[in-house]
Design a protein around this motif. Structure first.
Motif, short mmCIF file in Angstrom:
data_model
loop_
_atom_site.label_atom_id
_atom_site.label_comp_id
_atom_site.label_asym_id
_atom_site.label_seq_id
_atom_site.Cartn_x
_atom_site.Cartn_y
_atom_site.Cartn_z
N PHE A 74 24.02 74.72 24.97
CA PHE A 74 23.49 73.71 24.06
C PHE A 74 22.12 74.20 23.58
O PHE A 74 21.12 74.03 24.24
CB PHE A 74 23.37 72.38 24.79
CG PHE A 74 23.09 71.19 23.91
CD1 PHE A 74 22.97 71.30 22.54
CD2 PHE A 74 22.96 69.95 24.47
CE1 PHE A 74 22.72 70.19 21.74
CE2 PHE A 74 22.71 68.82 23.70
CZ PHE A 74 22.58 68.94 22.33
N TYR A 75 22.13 74.87 22.43
CA TYR A 75 20.92 75.47 21.87
C TYR A 75 20.70 74.94 20.46
O TYR A 75 21.64 74.50 19.81
CB TYR A 75 21.08 76.99 21.78
CG TYR A 75 20.89 77.76 23.06
CD1 TYR A 75 21.44 77.34 24.26
CD2 TYR A 75 20.17 78.94 23.05
CE1 TYR A 75 21.27 78.07 25.42
CE2 TYR A 75 20.01 79.69 24.21
CZ TYR A 75 20.56 79.24 25.39
OH TYR A 75 20.39 79.98 26.54
N LYS A 76 19.50 75.05 20.00
CA LYS A 76 19.24 74.68 18.61
C LYS A 76 19.94 75.65 17.67
O LYS A 76 20.50 75.25 16.66
CB LYS A 76 17.74 74.66 18.31
CG LYS A 76 17.04 73.45 18.90
CD LYS A 76 15.62 73.36 18.41
CE LYS A 76 15.03 72.06 18.92
NZ LYS A 76 13.95 71.58 18.10
N GLU A 77 19.92 76.94 18.01
CA GLU A 77 20.48 77.96 17.11
C GLU A 77 21.76 78.55 17.68
O GLU A 77 21.80 79.03 18.81
CB GLU A 77 19.44 79.05 16.87
CG GLU A 77 18.22 78.52 16.14
CD GLU A 77 17.21 79.59 15.82
OE1 GLU A 77 17.53 80.80 15.89
OE2 GLU A 77 16.07 79.21 15.48
N VAL A 78 22.81 78.53 16.87
CA VAL A 78 24.13 78.98 17.28
C VAL A 78 24.13 80.46 17.66
O VAL A 78 24.81 80.86 18.60
CB VAL A 78 25.19 78.66 16.20
CG1 VAL A 78 25.01 79.50 14.96
CG2 VAL A 78 26.60 78.82 16.75
N ASN A 79 23.40 81.28 16.94
CA ASN A 79 23.36 82.71 17.22
C ASN A 79 22.82 82.97 18.63
O ASN A 79 23.37 83.77 19.38
CB ASN A 79 22.54 83.44 16.16
CG ASN A 79 22.79 84.92 16.18
OD1 ASN A 79 23.92 85.37 16.24
ND2 ASN A 79 21.72 85.70 16.12
N GLU A 150 31.77 81.19 10.57
CA GLU A 150 32.53 82.43 10.39
C GLU A 150 31.59 83.64 10.24
O GLU A 150 31.86 84.70 10.79
CB GLU A 150 33.47 82.32 9.19
CG GLU A 150 34.63 81.38 9.44
CD GLU A 150 35.43 81.06 8.19
OE1 GLU A 150 34.94 81.28 7.06
OE2 GLU A 150 36.57 80.57 8.36
N ARG A 151 30.49 83.45 9.53
CA ARG A 151 29.50 84.53 9.36
C ARG A 151 28.90 84.91 10.72
O ARG A 151 28.78 86.09 11.04
CB ARG A 151 28.41 84.06 8.40
CG ARG A 151 27.30 85.07 8.16
CD ARG A 151 26.17 84.53 7.27
NE ARG A 151 25.74 83.17 7.59
CZ ARG A 151 24.93 82.85 8.62
NH1 ARG A 151 24.48 83.79 9.42
NH2 ARG A 151 24.57 81.60 8.82
N VAL A 152 28.56 83.92 11.53
CA VAL A 152 28.00 84.19 12.86
C VAL A 152 29.03 84.89 13.74
O VAL A 152 28.72 85.86 14.43
CB VAL A 152 27.51 82.88 13.52
CG1 VAL A 152 27.11 83.11 14.97
CG2 VAL A 152 26.35 82.29 12.73
N LEU A 153 30.28 84.42 13.69
CA LEU A 153 31.33 85.06 14.50
C LEU A 153 31.56 86.50 14.07
O LEU A 153 31.79 87.37 14.91
CB LEU A 153 32.63 84.26 14.40
CG LEU A 153 32.64 82.94 15.15
CD1 LEU A 153 33.90 82.14 14.82
CD2 LEU A 153 32.53 83.16 16.65
N LYS A 154 31.50 86.75 12.76
CA LYS A 154 31.68 88.12 12.27
C LYS A 154 30.58 89.03 12.81
O LYS A 154 30.85 90.17 13.18
CB LYS A 154 31.69 88.13 10.74
CG LYS A 154 32.03 89.46 10.15
CD LYS A 154 32.14 89.40 8.64
CE LYS A 154 32.52 90.75 8.09
NZ LYS A 154 32.66 90.76 6.64
#
Length: 181
Positions: A74-79, A150-154
């Motif tokens: 549980f973070y502010k930023e997904v990355n 999707e961009r983060v997953l890529k």
């Protein structure tokens, strides 16, 4: 009535935030997938202020014979959340299957029905017959749209395996969400 000090939650405590995310992951995966929760680390804790180490949850899918190691962030930023989840899973899953197969007990699955079913699985399957995967459960506030996820997953594609399940739960504000507790 004055609340006792131990009756209040410290929602700013990152241990509490992690525990909350782990608990939500356990409920959602157990409820909405074919995988059954075998261990929820939060249920083994004796103090809400102290972090516990290891995989957050273990799930088993009897249909696909896949053991999933769960990690919640549980973070502010997904990355940042994804990076930490992959790092944690890499650290905690070394020799995990061997441990599970050799320590199937009340500790692994408190529910007697689950325990009997799990013991039967591990007594009848060989190590190489048990598929392993990871469930990564991310709560974040910086990304909301599918194409952004999707961009983060890529950008993390080299870390993702074919048996991985990654779930995102965007919240508009981490702080406001935590205030409900």
């Amino acid at each position: 009535n004055e609340k006792r000090k131990y009756d209040t939650l410290d929602i700013s405590n990152t241990v509490f935030q992690g525990d909350l995310c782990e608990y939500l992951m356990a409920i959602l995966i157990d409820t909405y997938t074919d995988s059954e929760n075998m261990i929820c680390k939060v249920s083994l804790k004796t103090s809400p202020k102290v972090a516990s180490f290891g995989n957050d949850n273990l799930f088993y899918n009897y249909k696909t014979k896949t053991l999933y190691y769960g990690e919640a962030k549980f973070y502010k930023e997904v990355n940042d959340a994804l990076s930490e989840a992959f790092s944690s899973l890499k650290t905690h899953t070394v020799n995990e299957l061997n441990f599970i197969c050799n320590h199937t007990s009340e500790f692994i699955a408190k529910d007697g029905r689950k325990l009997k079913r799990l013991v039967k699985v591990f007594e009848t399957l060989k190590f190489d017959e048990i598929e392993q995967g990871r469930i990564i459960f991310i709560m974040n506030e910086d990304v909301y749209l599918k194409h952004d996820y999707e961009r983060v997953l890529k950008s993390k594609s080299s870390l993702i395996n074919s048996n991985d399940v990654i779930a995102f739960v965007p919240v508009l504000s981490k702080e406001k969400f935590l205030n409900y507790f």
